[in-house]
Design an enzyme around this catalytic site. Structure first.
Site: not given
Ligand code: 5GP
Ligand code: ZN
Length: 114
Positions: A29-30, A86, A92-93, A99
């Protein structure tokens, strides 16, 4: 389709990949919220858990078993880890491509407490 996780799966965007096979990709995760924070992602564009269909049964089973394998390989299994899906904005998604968050690596903190 303008989906960042599809782009990562297709190698159009870079990511720190820790696992990959024909159907699944896992990368760091970034913006990590744990010492180790991995996203385990089916390459097929499924928007969320709410969009899973009976035909995705094997894929989602594989996703979980691969997550277990990654957790062991990254030495998260001994100290324990969290798995989070999420689902939807209220859940929170933020990225609309299914994922599984694999969060762990708090081993040091646990050791310090004892
Ligand atoms: P969500 O909130 O949708 O469950 O999680 C999305 C996750 O993707 C977040 O934790 C966010 O930090 C991560 N993320 C968003 N954009 C990128 C990206 O371009 N690369 C990577 N490696 N992670 C990302
Ligand atoms: Zn996608």
């Amino acid at each position: 389709m303008d989906c960042i996780f599809c782009k990562i799966a297709n190698k159009e965007e870079r990511a720190d990949i820790v696992y990959e096979d024909r159907k699944i990709i896992a990368f760091k995760d970034i913006y990590p919220v744990a010492p180790t924070h991995i996203l385990v992602v089916p390459k097929k564009h499924i928007p969320s858990v709410d969009h899973l269909e009976p035909g995705d049964k094997n894929l989602i089973g594989d996703l979980l078993l691969i997550t277990q394998k990654i957790a062991r390989q990254l030495s998260l299994a001994k100290t324990g880890y969290k798995l989070v899906f999420n689902v939807g904005r209220g859940g929170g998604q933020k990225i609309d491509h299914l994922h599984l968050h694999l969060l762990g690596g708090w081993g040091k903190k646990l050791k310090n407490k004892n």
